[in-house]
Scaffold this active site. Structure first.
Site, PDB file in Angstrom:
ATOM      1  N   ARG A 236     -45.001 -39.388  52.964  1.00  0.00           N
ATOM      2  CA  ARG A 236     -43.715 -38.995  52.404  1.00  0.00           C
ATOM      3  C   ARG A 236     -42.655 -39.904  52.995  1.00  0.00           C
ATOM      4  NH1 ARG A 236     -45.855 -37.054  48.710  1.00  0.00           N
ATOM      5  NH2 ARG A 236     -45.860 -34.873  48.007  1.00  0.00           N
ATOM      6  N   GLU A 265     -35.850 -41.355  47.775  1.00  0.00           N
ATOM      7  CA  GLU A 265     -36.278 -41.935  46.503  1.00  0.00           C
ATOM      8  C   GLU A 265     -35.728 -41.146  45.313  1.00  0.00           C
ATOM      9  OE1 GLU A 265     -40.741 -40.586  45.522  1.00  0.00           O
ATOM     10  OE2 GLU A 265     -40.617 -41.703  47.398  1.00  0.00           O
ATOM     11  N   HIS A 283     -43.858 -45.391  44.214  1.00  0.00           N
ATOM     12  CA  HIS A 283     -44.618 -44.148  44.393  1.00  0.00           C
ATOM     13  C   HIS A 283     -45.814 -44.094  43.429  1.00  0.00           C
ATOM     14  CE1 HIS A 283     -44.087 -39.886  46.159  1.00  0.00           C
ATOM     15  NE2 HIS A 283     -45.357 -40.118  45.923  1.00  0.00           N
TER      16      HIS A 283
END
Length: 317
Positions: A236, A265, A283
């Site tokens: 993360r 993000e 991602h």
């Protein structure tokens, strides 16, 4: 049973969900805001949320909740306040296992791309700046035979370790909160993260998100890494203090970084975009059609279990 799916899924997944439930598939690509999450909890029997949807304590607060299950699409669920869900009588599940291989593959992509300067090389080539092969052109870092230090030895950490050892002959060291045994490959568990940072050529973060791991890697930890080492994050974004990482990279404190996740993000510091020794991915950890379909069907299996009066198999709260 009324089901809300907060983002578009693969065609196969959407077909399965709409065939089984009274399904609403949200068309907006943006995450649910707190007010939207709060409303959804009062309108649907079950919800399949995704990363960034704001299922906070505020969303669960108050009366009138209709939702009995929040079946998260993904293994990580730090965007859901599980304590608040539990207090409200809402079950929370995730999708373990099905994300392992795709995420481990992305870790290897980042290790190789960053060490061998693949992104930088492609940018030079696309810009027309390549003048031909030279013996000293774009020298990178050898991956085979190096030392990989894995922080977090769960399913994904173990899959990364296997790829590194079996595919690239790397020595594996790792740090984990609890004792890990019965590994399929030779690996050394180190007592603390500082010992790992001091020896690893590649530091790979594979821990869950949440308050317990937020800024696990900050200025002090980056200072303990070797100057020729690389940081790889597929966990993360907020596991890393991004501002501290930018400073460490700018100062040449570490050799580079490979990132698939970001602290805020989809926003990221402009300084990171400008650095050639950083590989940036949007991602992509689980981004294969097979994996995303499997994740959706795994989340749906938990909803089916609830609908049939069974215990959801992937309950986390």
């Amino acid at each position: 049973m009324r089901l809300l799916v907060t983002r578009r899924m693969t065609e196969a997944a959407e077909r399965a969900m709409t065939a089984r439930f009274d399904t609403t598939i949200r068309q907006d690509a943006a995450p649910l805001a707190v007010a939207d999450a709060r409303a959804a909890l009062r309108d649907f029997d079950a919800i399949i949320p995704t990363l960034g949807d704001a299922f906070t304590a505020e969303a669960f607060a108050g009366r009138g909740l209709r939702t009995r299950l929040v079946a998260n699409f993904g293994a990580g669920f730090n965007h859901i306040d599980v304590d608040a869900a539990r207090a409200a009588g809402v079950v929370v599940t995730n999708t373990p296992g099905v994300v392992t291989d795709a995420t481990a593959d992305i870790a290897m992509t980042l290790i190789l791309a960053t060490a061998r300067r693949a992104g930088e090389g492609e940018r030079i080539l696309r810009a027309g700046g390549w003048e031909g092969w030279q013996p000293t052109q774009m020298l990178g870092r050898h991956v085979t035979g190096g030392i990989v230090g894995i922080v977090g030895m769960g399913r994904i950490g173990k899959a990364i370790a296997a790829r590194c050892h079996l595919g690239f002959g790397m020595r594996v060291v790792f740090h984990n909160r609890s004792r890990v045994s019965a590994l399929d490959i030779p690996a050394m568990q180190l007592a603390d993260i500082d010992a790992l940072l001091a020896v690893a050529d590649f530091v790979v973060l594979a821990v869950p998100g949440g308050a317990g791991t937020r800024h696990m890697i900050g200025a002090a930890e980056l200072a303990r890494m070797r100057h020729d080492a690389f940081l790889i994050n597929i966990s993360r974004g907020d596991v890393v203090d991004e501002a501290a990482l930018v400073r460490a990279l700018a100062a040449g404190q570490i050799a580079g970084a490979g990132l698939d996740v970001y602290e805020h993000e989809p926003r990221m510091p402009e300084a990171l975009r400008a650095m050639e020794n950083v590989t940036l991915l949007p991602h992509l950890g689980t981004a294969t059609a097979e994996t995303r379909t499997a994740m959706a069907l795994r989340a749906m299996a938990n909803v089916v279990a609830l609908d049939e009066g069974r215990e959801p198999p992937d309950r986390v709260a």
